[in-house]
Design a protein around this motif. Structure first.
Motif, PDB file in Angstrom:
ATOM      1  N   THR A 165      16.983   1.121   9.812  1.00 59.27           N
ATOM      2  CA  THR A 165      17.132  -0.079   8.993  1.00 59.27           C
ATOM      3  C   THR A 165      18.562  -0.598   9.095  1.00 59.27           C
ATOM      4  N   LEU A 166      18.744  -1.816   8.583  1.00 63.11           N
ATOM      5  CA  LEU A 166      20.074  -2.416   8.623  1.00 63.11           C
ATOM      6  C   LEU A 166      21.073  -1.601   7.812  1.00 63.11           C
ATOM      7  N   VAL A 189      20.025 -12.606  14.932  1.00 63.06           N
ATOM      8  CA  VAL A 189      19.287 -11.806  13.956  1.00 63.06           C
ATOM      9  C   VAL A 189      17.804 -12.144  13.959  1.00 63.06           C
ATOM     10  N   VAL A 190      17.477 -13.444  13.954  1.00 57.04           N
ATOM     11  CA  VAL A 190      16.072 -13.839  13.875  1.00 57.04           C
ATOM     12  C   VAL A 190      15.326 -13.475  15.158  1.00 57.04           C
ATOM     13  N   GLN A 247       7.379 -15.338  12.369  1.00 58.88           N
ATOM     14  CA  GLN A 247       8.506 -15.401  13.295  1.00 58.88           C
ATOM     15  C   GLN A 247       8.687 -16.824  13.830  1.00 58.88           C
ATOM     16  N   THR A 265       7.863 -12.713  21.760  1.00 57.08           N
ATOM     17  CA  THR A 265       8.871 -13.592  21.168  1.00 57.08           C
ATOM     18  C   THR A 265       9.028 -14.872  21.975  1.00 57.08           C
ATOM     19  N   ASP A 279      14.903  -9.611  15.280  1.00 55.65           N
ATOM     20  CA  ASP A 279      13.862  -9.229  14.318  1.00 55.65           C
ATOM     21  C   ASP A 279      12.479  -9.520  14.880  1.00 55.65           C
ATOM     22  N   SER A 280      12.344 -10.649  15.578  1.00 51.49           N
ATOM     23  CA  SER A 280      11.060 -11.001  16.180  1.00 51.49           C
ATOM     24  C   SER A 280      10.664 -10.009  17.269  1.00 51.49           C
ATOM     25  N   ASP A 299      14.906 -10.654   4.710  1.00 50.58           N
ATOM     26  CA  ASP A 299      15.083 -11.297   6.008  1.00 50.58           C
ATOM     27  C   ASP A 299      15.664 -12.682   5.769  1.00 50.58           C
ATOM     28  N   GLN A 314      11.535  -6.895  17.553  1.00 54.37           N
ATOM     29  CA  GLN A 314      11.192  -5.604  16.960  1.00 54.37           C
ATOM     30  C   GLN A 314       9.875  -5.679  16.188  1.00 54.37           C
ATOM     31  N   ALA A 315       9.675  -6.763  15.444  1.00 55.17           N
ATOM     32  CA  ALA A 315       8.459  -6.874  14.624  1.00 55.17           C
ATOM     33  C   ALA A 315       7.218  -7.084  15.479  1.00 55.17           C
ATOM     34  N   SER A 338      20.378  -9.903  21.100  1.00 51.44           N
ATOM     35  CA  SER A 338      19.096 -10.408  20.588  1.00 51.44           C
ATOM     36  C   SER A 338      17.909  -9.602  21.070  1.00 51.44           C
TER      37      SER A 338
END
Length: 596
Positions: free
Chosen positions: A212-213, A132-133, A329, A153, A136-137, A471, A139-140, A95
Motif C-alpha cells: 500500500t501507499l 498516480v492515476v 479508471q 489501461t 493505479d489503473s 484515490d 495495478q487495478a 506510471s
C-alpha cells in the motif's frame, strides 16, 4: 502584466503583486507544477523577453507562421527536446508503462496535436500529475500482471480520450472553474507526495516490500538503511544538482537544462560503475559501522528500451470494457487529464509575451484526439504540460511549430540512438521525479495556502489526506465536500448555491456593469464565466459585488484573473463593492462575507 483590478477595500490593487508572488498556485498560474527543473521561472524572464517585442507584432500561424518564425521555433523545440527526453522516460516508467510510451506520447503531441490544438506556445506530452492515476489503473486492472494491466489501461485511455474529445467539442473547457481551487491544489500536492514516496526507493536502488501507499512511505527509512550505495550516489547527486540549479542566479548557466546535466552526469557515473555488466562489489569494506558491504549492480538499473522504435508499439485490450472497475479508471483518467490540461493551457497563456488567448475547448478536443492515437499505439495520455511549456516560452518560441519540432527531435533521437537512451540510469530519472514531486507538495505551498485563510488550508489538507487514504476521485470529492461544509458554516442561503444572481448590462457605451448578488462560490461560477466570455474585448468591465452575501476564494481568484486577462488584451476591468465585506485573512484573494 500587473492587473489594475481594484476593490473599494484597495486590497486587490495593493495586493496584485502579492497575489502573483505569495499566493498558492491558482487555476491560471504556472506555479502549481513548480518552476522548471533547474531553469529560470517563467515570470522571472518573461518581462525582459516581452520588453523586446513590438506591441503590434503578433506571430502568424500555420504555414505562414512556419516561414516567418522557423529559426526561433526550431531552436526552442530543440532545447525543449533536451528537457523532455528524460522526463518522458521517467514519467513513463513511474506510471508502470514501458519507457518508450512517454516518447510516443510526446511525438504524437508534437507532430499531430500541435497542428490542430487551440494554443500557441504549449508543449503537449506526458506529465507527472498523471503518474498516480495511470499506475493505479495498471495495478487495478492487471491484478498483479503488469503487462496485462498495461494493455487494459491503454483501452481505458482510448475510452477516456473519446469522452475528453467530446467534452471539448461540447465546449466543456469552462468546467475547470467548477472545482474549488484548494481542492485542486490539494490533489496536486497529494500527487507530489505519492511520486516522492515511490521514486525515493528507485533513487536509492531498493525495491521495498510494500503493498500500500502508506507501507511504501513507511519503508523509506529501511530503504535509506539498505540503499545500494553506487545507485544512491547517482540518484543523490542528481537531486543535489537539481536543487543547486534552482538556487543559481546566473542566467547563462541556467540556459543549460538541469535535467540534461543530471542525465549526462548519471550516464558518466553509470560507465564508471560499469552498470552495463551485472557484478557484485564491496562498498567501504573496512568501515565497521556499516551493516553490510556487498551489493549487486547491473543493467537492471538502466533504462530498457527497444532497439527498434516500431517494436515499442503496443495495442489496447478492451476485454474488461464491461466491468465497473474499468470505467472507474476511465473517468479518473478523463477527469484528471482534462483538468490538468485546462489549468496548464490557461497558465501558459499568462506566460505568452504576445498576450494571445488559447481556445481551451479546441485544446481539450485536440488533446483528446491525440490521446486516442496514443492509447491505440501504446502511449501515455498527454496534457498541455506546464514545465516544458515554460521552458518553451523562455527559449523564445513564437508558435506551435516549436511543439512540432520538439516532437520531431524526439522521434529522430529515439529512432536513431536507442543505445544512448539505454545508458541512462533509472536513479537519475527518479531524482527528476522526486524533485518534481517536492515542487508539487513543498512546505511553501502549505504556507501560501494558509496566507489565503485557515479554511482554505483545511480544505487543502483534507483533500491531500483524502487522496492518500483513498484515490484521486474520492479524495477530490472529499475536498469539494469540505468546501461545501465551510459555506454551510458561513450560513450560506442554500437556495442560491447552484444559481448565482447576476446581471450584465451596458450602462453606457463601452462600459459593462456586472452585478453579482447572493452567494458567489465555485459551484455556481460556471454561468458567470459563460457570460464573461461573451463580453467584447477592449471595453471597460466593472464588477459590482455590493449585493453579494459571500464570495469564496475560487470566485475571487477567477475574477482577479479575468481582470488580468482582459487588461492584457487592451481593456480595463475593476472590482468594487467589497467595502462591506469581511475577509478571512489579509490576502487579497481570501474568501469574504458581508458584515451584518
Amino acid at each position: 502584466m500587473k492587473s489594475k483590478a481594484q476593490a473599494v477595500t484597495h486590497d486587490l490593487e495593493a495586493g496584485a503583486a502579492e497575489a502573483s508572488a505569495a499566493r498558492r498556485p491558482s487555476s491560471s498560474s504556472q506555479a502549481w507544477l513548480g518552476k522548471d527543473l533547474g531553469r529560470p521561472a517563467a515570470d522571472e524572464n518573461r518581462s525582459n523577453f516581452a520588453a523586446t517585442i513590438p506591441t503590434r507584432f503578433t506571430p502568424k500561424t500555420g504555414l505562414a507562421g512556419l516561414a516567418e518564425n522557423w529559426r526561433a521555433d526550431i531552436l526552442s523545440g530543440f532545447l525543449v527536446f533536451l528537457i523532455a527526453l528524460p522526463l518522458c522516460l521517467g514519467i513513463s516508467m513511474a506510471s508502470g508503462f514501458p519507457p518508450q510510451a512517454g516518447i510516443i506520447t510526446a511525438v504524437v503531441g508534437g507532430l499531430l496535436v500541435s497542428r490542430i490544438n487551440g494554443s500557441f506556445v504549449t508543449i503537449t506530452g506526458p506529465a507527472a500529475g498523471l503518474i498516480v492515476v495511470i499506475l493505479d489503473s495498471v495495478q487495478a486492472l492487471g491484478g498483479g500482471d503488469a503487462k496485462a494491466g498495461y494493455h487494459y489501461t491503454l483501452a481505458a485511455i482510448v475510452c477516456a480520450s473519446v469522452i475528453q474529445m467530446l467534452m471539448g467539442l461540447m465546449k466543456a473547457g469552462k468546467m475547470s472553474a467548477f472545482f474549488p481551487s484548494s481542492a485542486v491544489h490539494g490533489m496536486l500536492a497529494a500527487i507530489g507526495i505519492i511520486i516522492m514516496a515511490k521514486q525515493i526507493h528507485v533513487m536509492l536502488g531498493v525495491k521495498p516490500d510494500a503493498q500500500t501507499l502508506f507501507e511504501t512511505i513507511g519503508a523509506i527509512p529501511a530503504s535509506l538503511r539498505d540503499m545500494n550505495p553506487e545507485v544512491a550516489i547517482i540518484g543523490g547527486l542528481g537531486l543535489l544538482i537539481l536543487i543547486a540549479w534552482s538556487l543559481v542566479k546566473s542566467r547563462r548557466l541556467k540556459m543549460i537544462p538541469a535535467p540534461l546535466v543530471v542525465v549526462i552526469i548519471g550516464m558518466a557515473l553509470a560507465q564508471y560503475y560499469d552498470l552495463d555488466d551485472e557484478h557484485i562489489y564491496l562498498f567501504l569494506p573496512d568501515t565497521p559501522f556499516l551493516p553490510h558491504h556487498e551489493f549487486t549492480i547491473g543493467p537492471k538499473f538502466l533504462v530498457s528500451i527497444p532497439q527498434n522504435f516500431l517494436s515499442g508499439f503496443a495495442f489496447p485490450d478492451f476485454s474488461l470494457i464491461g466491468s465497473s472497475m474499468f470505467w472507474q479508471q476511465v473517468f479518473a483518467i478523463c477527469l484528471v487529464g482534462s483538468l490538468e490540461s485546462l489549468l496548464s493551457a490557461a497558465a501558459v497563456d499568462k506566460l505568452d509575451p504576445y498576450k494571445r488567448t488559447s481556445d481551451l475547448n479546441r485544446d481539450v478536443a485536440a488533446v483528446g484526439f491525440g490521446n486516442i492515437i496514443c492509447g491505440l499505439i501504446g502511449g501515455l495520455p498527454m496534457i498541455a504540460e506546464i514545465v516544458r511549456s515554460s521552458a518553451n516560452v523562455n527559449n523564445g518560441a513564437r508558435t506551435g511549430w516549436a511543439n512540432f519540432f520538439h516532437g520531431l527531435f524526439l522521434l529522430i533521437f529515439v529512432a536513431l540512438f536507442p543505445r544512448v537512451i539505454h545508458e541512462i540510469p533509472l536513479a537519475s530519472l527518479a531524482a527528476l521525479l522526486v524533485f518534481t514531486g517536492y515542487r508539487l507538495a513543498s512546505p511553501l505551498e502549505f504556507k501560501k495556502t494558509l496566507a489565503i485563510g485557515w479554511d482554505q488550508l483545511t480544505v487543502f489538507v483534507i483533500t491531500i489526506i483524502g487522496v492518500l487514504a483513498t484515490d484521486l476521485l474520492i479524495g477530490v470529492a472529499i475536498g469539494i465536500a469540505a468546501e461545501f461544509l465551510f459555506h454551510f458554516w458561513r450560513s450560506v442561503n442554500w437556495a442560491q448555491v447552484f444559481k448565482l444572481r447576476r446581471d450584465v448590462v451596458e450602462s453606457e457605451p463601452g462600459v459593462y456593469q456586472v452585478k453579482i448578488g447572493g452567494a458567489a462560490f465555485f459551484a455556481n461560477y460556471l454561468a458567470l464565466k459563460g457570460d464573461l466570455a461573451k463580453l467584447p474585448k477592449g471595453k471597460t468591465v466593472i464588477f459590482d459585488l455590493s449585493e453579494s452575501w459571500c464570495v469564496d476564494h475560487t470566485v475571487m481568484e477567477n475574477l482577479h484573473h479575468f481582470c488580468e486577462d482582459y487588461e492584457a488584451n487592451g481593456g480595463h476591468a475593476e472590482i468594487c463593492g467589497l467595502d462591506q465585506h469581511v475577509a478571512t485573512s489579509k490576502h487579497p484573494l481570501a474568501p469574504r462575507k458581508r458584515s451584518v
